[in-house]
Scaffold this motif. Structure first.
Motif, PDB file in Angstrom:
ATOM      1  N   UNK A  18       0.831  -1.206   0.000  1.00 47.52           N
ATOM      2  CA  UNK A  18       0.000   0.000   0.000  1.00 47.52           C
ATOM      3  C   UNK A  18       0.864   1.254   0.000  1.00 47.52           C
ATOM      4  N   UNK A  19       1.894   1.259   0.832  1.00 43.58           N
ATOM      5  CA  UNK A  19       2.779   2.417   0.900  1.00 43.58           C
ATOM      6  C   UNK A  19       3.535   2.601  -0.409  1.00 43.58           C
ATOM      7  N   UNK A  20       3.978   1.503  -1.005  1.00 43.53           N
ATOM      8  CA  UNK A  20       4.668   1.599  -2.290  1.00 43.53           C
ATOM      9  C   UNK A  20       3.750   2.191  -3.351  1.00 43.53           C
ATOM     10  N   UNK A  21       2.502   1.762  -3.336  1.00 46.10           N
ATOM     11  CA  UNK A  21       1.546   2.244  -4.338  1.00 46.10           C
ATOM     12  C   UNK A  21       1.264   3.726  -4.165  1.00 46.10           C
ATOM     13  N   UNK A  22       1.012   4.165  -2.924  1.00 45.85           N
ATOM     14  CA  UNK A  22       0.680   5.584  -2.738  1.00 45.85           C
ATOM     15  C   UNK A  22       1.897   6.472  -2.969  1.00 45.85           C
ATOM     16  N   UNK A  23       3.093   5.989  -2.651  1.00 42.70           N
ATOM     17  CA  UNK A  23       4.289   6.805  -2.891  1.00 42.70           C
ATOM     18  C   UNK A  23       4.615   6.863  -4.380  1.00 42.70           C
ATOM     19  N   UNK A  24       4.371   5.786  -5.110  1.00 40.95           N
ATOM     20  CA  UNK A  24       4.567   5.823  -6.555  1.00 40.95           C
ATOM     21  C   UNK A  24       3.598   6.807  -7.194  1.00 40.95           C
ATOM     22  N   UNK A  25       2.391   6.853  -6.672  1.00 39.60           N
ATOM     23  CA  UNK A  25       1.402   7.812  -7.168  1.00 39.60           C
ATOM     24  C   UNK A  25       1.791   9.235  -6.793  1.00 39.60           C
ATOM     25  N   UNK A  26       2.348   9.413  -5.598  1.00 36.42           N
ATOM     26  CA  UNK A  26       2.638  10.757  -5.099  1.00 36.42           C
ATOM     27  C   UNK A  26       3.879  11.362  -5.740  1.00 36.42           C
ATOM     28  N   UNK A  27       4.990  10.639  -5.670  1.00 31.22           N
ATOM     29  CA  UNK A  27       6.322  11.127  -6.025  1.00 31.22           C
ATOM     30  C   UNK A  27       6.718  12.304  -5.125  1.00 31.22           C
ATOM     31  N   UNK A  28       5.897  13.321  -5.059  1.00 32.53           N
ATOM     32  CA  UNK A  28       6.082  14.423  -4.110  1.00 32.53           C
ATOM     33  C   UNK A  28       4.830  14.497  -3.242  1.00 32.53           C
ATOM     34  N   UNK A  29       5.007  14.385  -1.923  1.00 33.98           N
ATOM     35  CA  UNK A  29       3.867  14.405  -1.009  1.00 33.98           C
ATOM     36  C   UNK A  29       3.818  15.733  -0.258  1.00 33.98           C
ATOM     37  N   UNK A  30       2.832  16.578  -0.524  1.00 34.27           N
ATOM     38  CA  UNK A  30       2.704  17.815   0.242  1.00 34.27           C
ATOM     39  C   UNK A  30       2.437  17.518   1.721  1.00 34.27           C
ATOM     40  N   UNK A  31       3.176  18.188   2.578  1.00 36.24           N
ATOM     41  CA  UNK A  31       3.001  18.050   4.028  1.00 36.24           C
ATOM     42  C   UNK A  31       2.310  19.326   4.498  1.00 36.24           C
ATOM     43  N   UNK A  32       1.021  19.214   4.814  1.00 34.25           N
ATOM     44  CA  UNK A  32       0.151  20.381   4.929  1.00 34.25           C
ATOM     45  C   UNK A  32      -0.296  20.593   6.371  1.00 34.25           C
ATOM     46  N   UNK A  33      -0.105  21.802   6.864  1.00 34.83           N
ATOM     47  CA  UNK A  33      -0.681  22.218   8.142  1.00 34.83           C
ATOM     48  C   UNK A  33      -1.721  23.293   7.845  1.00 34.83           C
TER      49      UNK A  33
END
Length: 224
Positions: A18-33
């Motif tokens: 699951x983590x591999x799949x979402x990270x492949x989809x993301x490539x860059x993950x916004x870290x939002x506050x």
């Protein structure tokens, strides 16, 4: 309430996938506050329009859980996780809000063990080989390197790749357009986390078009 069952809710191999799949989809993950509740939808929409559809919503503000619930309800096409989860209470609150994954800034034995019995995958924070070994002993193979630049950056990732050949990371903290490609070029990096795509002044000004463009430009840096 700490889970008492000894049987993992989801096998670790499945959570890693699951983590591999979402990270492949993301490539860059916004870290939002989220500073204001009325920013939730327009900010997420701007990021998604620019190609960033996997969002880590931190629990650093009182609007974090609201944002997760609202995005899960109104933007089901996005993948929404909870960040800055520090203890069991915040884990359970994020889970109840509908978080699809959990990210912690560091690792504790209590959270690592408890997370084994949740259906939600955990990306635990690490900053050293000892931190990795704490999770590795429990089956974890995917980690957030945080704070990445302070913890050695690309040089640290290269060094950790030797003893931890099967481990992959999402470096977060100090990632920028200047070093993004160097991080993503590392074979043990699956995606990165960052905030440069949505400057706080742009958010305050409601300049959603600029955030969309910055998101698009970030991904273009990774184009083959």
């Amino acid at each position: 309430m700490t889970r008492q069952t000894s049987v993992p809710a989801v096998p670790m191999d499945a959570k890693i996938a699951q983590l591999d799949s979402l990270c492949a989809r993301a490539r860059i993950m916004p870290v939002i506050t989220i500073a204001h509740e009325d920013h939730i939808l327009p900010l997420a929409d701007a990021l998604a329009a620019g190609g960033l559809q996997v969002l880590e919503i931190t629990l650093r503000s009182p609007h974090g859980l609201t944002a997760i619930r609202r995005l899960r309800e109104l933007r089901p096409e996005l993948c929404v996780g909870a960040g800055t989860v520090l203890d069991q209470a915040s884990w359970e609150a994020a889970e109840a809000a509908g978080a699809q994954f959990i990210v912690t800034p560091g690792s504790t034995a209590a959270l690592l063990e408890s997370a084994l019995h949740s259906p939600i995958p955990l990306l635990p924070g690490v900053s050293s080989a000892s931190d990795i070994m704490l999770g590795y002993a429990l089956g974890y193979r995917r980690f957030k390197l945080f704070p990445a630049e302070v913890s050695g950056g690309v040089a640290a990732l290269k060094a950790l790749g030797g003893p931890f050949g099967g481990v992959r990371f999402c470096p977060t903290g100090g990632i920028s357009p200047d070093n993004l490609v160097r991080y993503m070029d590392q074979p043990n990096v699956m995606c990165v986390g960052g905030t440069w795509m949505f400057d706080s002044q742009w958010i305050k000004a409601g300049d959603w078009a600029r955030i969309e463009q910055a998101s698009r430009e970030a991904l273009q840096l990774l184009a083959p």
